[in-house]
Design an enzyme around this catalytic site. Structure first.
Site, PDB file in Angstrom:
ATOM      1  N   ASP A 143       0.819  -1.211   0.000  1.00 45.34           N
ATOM      2  CA  ASP A 143       0.000   0.000   0.000  1.00 45.34           C
ATOM      3  C   ASP A 143       0.858   1.269   0.000  1.00 45.34           C
ATOM      4  O   ASP A 143       1.906   1.340   0.648  1.00 45.34           O
ATOM      5  CB  ASP A 143      -0.908  -0.030   1.241  1.00 45.34           C
ATOM      6  CG  ASP A 143      -2.011   0.999   1.185  1.00 45.34           C
ATOM      7  OD1 ASP A 143      -2.292   1.510   0.093  1.00 45.34           O
ATOM      8  OD2 ASP A 143      -2.594   1.287   2.249  1.00 45.34           O
ATOM      9  N   GLU A 252      -2.975  -0.373  -8.445  1.00 43.89           N
ATOM     10  CA  GLU A 252      -3.949   0.642  -8.075  1.00 43.89           C
ATOM     11  C   GLU A 252      -3.237   1.996  -8.124  1.00 43.89           C
ATOM     12  O   GLU A 252      -2.106   2.119  -7.654  1.00 43.89           O
ATOM     13  CB  GLU A 252      -4.507   0.401  -6.672  1.00 43.89           C
ATOM     14  CG  GLU A 252      -5.518   1.467  -6.257  1.00 43.89           C
ATOM     15  CD  GLU A 252      -6.161   1.192  -4.905  1.00 43.89           C
ATOM     16  OE1 GLU A 252      -7.382   1.008  -4.863  1.00 43.89           O
ATOM     17  OE2 GLU A 252      -5.430   1.163  -3.897  1.00 43.89           O
TER      18      GLU A 252
END
Length: 478
Positions: A143, A252
């Protein structure tokens, strides 16, 4: 017969130590594990929860090896302590069957603050899945990556989803940039020039459910000035990832940790330019309308939020398809049903650190003296810790650690201000002052959670059940 069909893996506690138990393995499978020895159950070998044994487990149980999730409705739960996966898995299984799960999810920022490597994060999730008896596929989310070094560390560990965070390159634009200002964009990296960009968008007509969407010249200038450098960096990092990846991965793109909401025109610009540069992604996390602070409810105009999400989702369907990322999604219970409806399930929910808050809740009821010390450490560290998070709590407006009786301590987990202070203070609780190792307080916390394993698992199941249930009507899209 495959290893998954006959090799049984469990986590068992022997003489106070959690161990990996392996039964029914072939000689070839057994050779993959290290330091295995007989134990209390006949025919079962026991070994440490080591990196090699985690890697072996992912080979003999292929569902444990992270893989791309694609366009399925999905959620990432994360775990700062490496102990939460069994409770989170129970929530997925009991409240949201079919929802695709990402247990190994942690930002590089949090890994570094905690002294955890990407490999440790992934291995803890693997062992947690074994303990939970998890048989479905999993992803693993590296992340908020901002550098090529971040990417390389997580590639080496075996992560499958790479959240490329280009927020540091987003420029605040109060006015429409001039041509002179736009001339300063990294046009060589963008493989473009201002005149070509203007011609391209002058002819753009995007068919959405609500009608035709265009990008005017002023809107384009604003989007380029705000996101041009971010697009260039996103392409650079994504290309590095794809050049280095030796197994399937997905991307992402995130701009959520910025000050200004992402407009429809800006979304179109980001997606169009990245696609022109050859980048493909599975999810886009815009900066949504309203307040998405850590660990507390959504604050803002829900109708406006849903309208914006509907437009973002329509753009994602037209230009992708790809999912809309809902970052800082912890405890936003009031909007989950609406988010699911307005994205039509093309969404990835990303929660943030509330497994740690659930752990503190166990301490507040079971070990109040330890919880009080964790609160004291969090409060002392809050001014520095808040700098890298979206929070609004003011430390001067909360009770002092010695101002509450033990019976009153659990309410600190319910009040937004103290909840946020506890949420971002994890580094001070779990690590020594110099960041060199686990603190005595952190060690005591982990020991206490082991002593109250069943309570922690049950509380996690209930807490994440509230998050996941609204997303349980999963429709896999191709």
């Amino acid at each position: 017969m495959s290893g998954q069909e006959h090799c049984e893996l469990t986590i068992e506690t022997v003489a106070g130590e959690r161990l990996l138990a392996v039964a029914g393995a072939s000689d070839r499978e057994r050779a993959r594990f290290e330091r295995m020895a007989p134990g209390p159950r006949a025919g079962v070998s026991y070994g440490p929860l080591s990196a090699r044994n985690a890697a072996a487990a992912r080979i003999v149980r292929p569902n444990l090896a992270p893989r791309p999730i694609g366009l399925s409705t999905s959620a990432g739960t994360g775990d700062r302590l490496g102990l939460a996966t069994p409770g989170q898995a129970a929530a997925f299984r009991d409240f949201a069957p079919g929802l695709r799960a990402i247990f190994a999810q942690q930002s590089i920022r949090e890994m570094d603050r905690l002294g955890r490597s990407p490999q440790q994060v992934l291995d803890d999730a693997t062992f947690g899945c074994i303990e939970a008896g998890w048989t479905a596929p999993v992803g693993a989310d590296a992340d908020h990556l901002k550098t090529t070094d971040d990417i390389d560390r997580c590639l080496a560990a075996g992560f499958s989803l790479f959240t490329i965070d280009v927020g540091d390159f987003v420029e605040a634009c109060d006015a429409v940039p001039s041509d002179a200002e736009l001339a300063g964009l990294p046009w060589a990296e963008l493989e473009d020039d201002l005149a070509s960009a203007r011609r391209r968008y002058a002819s753009l007509r995007l068919e959405l459910d609500s009608g035709v969407q265009t990008v005017g010249e002023a809107e384009l200038a604003h989007a380029m000035g705000k996101y041009g450098r971010a697009v260039a960096m996103g392409a650079r990092l994504a290309r590095h990832l794809m050049d280095r990846a030796s197994s399937p991965v997905e991307i992402e793109i995130a701009v959520d940790e910025t000050d200004e909401p992402t407009t429809s025109e800006e979304h179109i610009y980001i997606a169009t330019e990245l696609a022109r540069l050859g980048i493909r992604w599975v999810s886009f996390a815009p900066r949504h309308l309203g307040s998405f602070e850590k660990g507390v409810e959504f604050a803002g105009d829900r109708a406006a939020l849903y309208d914006a999400i509907s437009r973002h989702a329509a753009i994602a369907r037209a230009l992708g398809p790809y999912k809309i990322g809902m970052h800082s999604g912890s405890d936003k219970f009031s909007i989950y049903d609406g988010v699911m409806e307005h994205t039509r399930g093309l969404v990835h929910l990303k929660t943030s650190g509330t497994s740690y808050l659930v752990a503190l809740g166990v301490l507040a009821t079971q070990r109040p003296e330890l919880f009080r010390r964790a609160y004291e450490a969090s409060l002392a560290a809050y001014r520095a810790a808040r700098a890298s998070y979206q929070v609004s709590a003011e430390s001067g407006a909360v009770p002092a650690p010695d101002a509450l009786a033990d019976a009153e301590l659990p309410r600190l987990l319910l009040a937004p201000a103290t909840r946020q202070i506890l949420h971002v203070g994890y580094g001070a609780v779990l690590r020594t002052a110099d960041g060199g190792g686990a603190s005595f307080l952190g060690t005591e916390l982990v020991t206490a959670l082991s002593d109250h394993h069943d309570e922690y698992r049950a509380d996690l199941r209930a807490h994440f059940g509230r998050h996941l249930a609204p997303f349980s009507a999963v429709k896999v899209r191709s």
